[in-house]
Scaffold this motif. Structure first.
Motif, mmCIF file in Angstrom:
data_model
loop_
_atom_site.group_PDB
_atom_site.id
_atom_site.type_symbol
_atom_site.label_atom_id
_atom_site.label_comp_id
_atom_site.label_asym_id
_atom_site.label_seq_id
_atom_site.Cartn_x
_atom_site.Cartn_y
_atom_site.Cartn_z
ATOM 1 N N ILE A 12 0.868 -1.181 0.000
ATOM 2 C CA ILE A 12 0.000 0.000 0.000
ATOM 3 C C ILE A 12 0.905 1.230 0.000
ATOM 4 C CG2 ILE A 12 -1.784 1.289 1.235
ATOM 5 C CD1 ILE A 12 -2.506 -1.389 2.637
ATOM 6 N N TYR A 13 0.801 2.046 -1.027
ATOM 7 C CA TYR A 13 1.549 3.291 -1.067
ATOM 8 C C TYR A 13 0.659 4.447 -0.621
ATOM 9 C CZ TYR A 13 5.171 0.988 -3.901
ATOM 10 O OH TYR A 13 6.171 0.154 -4.362
ATOM 11 N N VAL A 14 1.216 5.340 0.172
ATOM 12 C CA VAL A 14 0.560 6.594 0.538
ATOM 13 C C VAL A 14 1.314 7.702 -0.197
ATOM 14 C CG1 VAL A 14 -0.047 8.161 2.414
ATOM 15 C CG2 VAL A 14 -0.118 5.679 2.786
ATOM 16 N N LEU A 15 0.634 8.332 -1.158
ATOM 17 C CA LEU A 15 1.292 9.270 -2.069
ATOM 18 C C LEU A 15 0.606 10.629 -2.078
ATOM 19 C CD1 LEU A 15 1.914 7.019 -5.187
ATOM 20 C CD2 LEU A 15 3.668 8.350 -4.053
ATOM 21 N N PHE A 16 1.403 11.664 -2.361
ATOM 22 C CA PHE A 16 0.889 13.024 -2.469
ATOM 23 C C PHE A 16 1.304 13.579 -3.822
ATOM 24 C CE2 PHE A 16 1.699 12.016 1.979
ATOM 25 C CZ PHE A 16 0.415 12.172 2.491
ATOM 26 N N PRO A 17 0.409 13.484 -4.814
ATOM 27 C CA PRO A 17 0.792 13.811 -6.199
ATOM 28 C C PRO A 17 1.132 15.269 -6.451
ATOM 29 C CG PRO A 17 -1.161 12.402 -6.141
ATOM 30 C CD PRO A 17 -0.922 12.879 -4.746
ATOM 31 N N GLU A 18 0.854 16.173 -5.489
ATOM 32 C CA GLU A 18 1.269 17.563 -5.670
ATOM 33 C C GLU A 18 2.797 17.688 -5.634
ATOM 34 O OE1 GLU A 18 -1.697 20.364 -3.381
ATOM 35 O OE2 GLU A 18 -1.701 18.358 -2.485
ATOM 36 N N GLY A 19 3.442 16.745 -4.980
ATOM 37 C CA GLY A 19 4.906 16.722 -4.965
ATOM 38 C C GLY A 19 5.538 17.478 -3.823
#
Length: 240
Positions: A144-151
């Motif tokens: 499970i990845y927790v990602l923040f696409p705003e960077g």
């Protein structure tokens, strides 16, 4: 019944300092124990200090692999999303953290790996090879990845434009992507504040999206970024 097959750890043979920063890192016994204690403490902290409210838990897939994406305004974001997962899923969760912040020094890198279970993403040198490693892990083992696409964290709390890098990880796969929106984190702990204020947090979890029909190429990546930005924005705009 399928024959049992031995599969060595992805970080087998790496030196300790290399394993901590590896995208293939796997938790050993000590890390599993420390992370379990950390998760208990974080959940109690979020519920007690920030009165965390979570809506939409029913949208979380019953088992890995999947990806959670959200707006990014605070260092509280990753720990809140991971804490919102059902207990049996939390050991599979890997927040993707900025390498130049969370893995720059040995002490901070050790904390990020042993407590947060974070994997590093080096923003200035993040190329296709790193994205391919993340993609391979996601489709080959429970992850499970927790990602923040705003960077990067928003400086004013607004929702920024989503970058297409996430598409390189999920385009053309059956891996669900779960949009989320976290209210209150910017007010509780903005980027210029070291210690959080005791303000409430409200996490909304939306229905998963699937991008198996999109090609793993630039047009597909951009389409994924646009759809997810719209989904997170829609969660933001829901009435409280």
């Amino acid at each position: 019944m399928e024959d049992w097959q031995y599969k060595p750890a992805g970080d087998l043979g790496l030196k300790p300092e290399e394993s901590v920063r590896s995208l293939k890192r796997e938790a050993g016994l000590i890390a599993t124990m420390t992370q379990g204690a950390w998760r208990l403490g974080v959940r109690a902290y979020l519920r007690g200090y920030h009165r965390l409210r979570v809506d939409g838990v029913e949208h979380v897939p019953a088992k890995p692999s999947f990806v959670m994406v959200a707006n990014h305004t605070s260092h509280l974001d990753a720990i809140t999303l991971a804490a919102a997962l059902p207990w049996q899923l939390r050991r599979f969760a890997f927040p993707i953290a900025a390498g130049d912040v969370f893995f720059e020094t040995p002490a901070v890198a050790l904390f990020s790996a042993m407590m947060l279970n974070a994997l590093p993403m080096w923003r200035k040198s993040c190329g296709p090879h790193a994205m391919q490693q993340l993609r391979e892990r996601l489709v080959s083992e429970p992850t499970i990845y927790v990602l923040f696409p705003e960077g990067t964290r928003s400086r004013d709390g607004s929702l920024g434009k989503f970058k297409p890098g996430l598409g390189m990880i999920v385009a053309g796969t059956d891996v669900p992507v779960v949009p989320c929106y976290l209210h209150g984190a910017h007010a509780a702990c903005p980027p210029d504040r070291k210690l959080p204020l005791p303000l409430p947090l409200h996490l909304r979890i939306g229905a998963p999206l699937n991008f198996s029909g999109l090609k793993n190429e630039r047009a597909g990546w951009q389409e994924i970024a646009g759809q997810l930005e719209a989904a997170v924005g829609a969660l933001r705009d829901q009435p409280s």
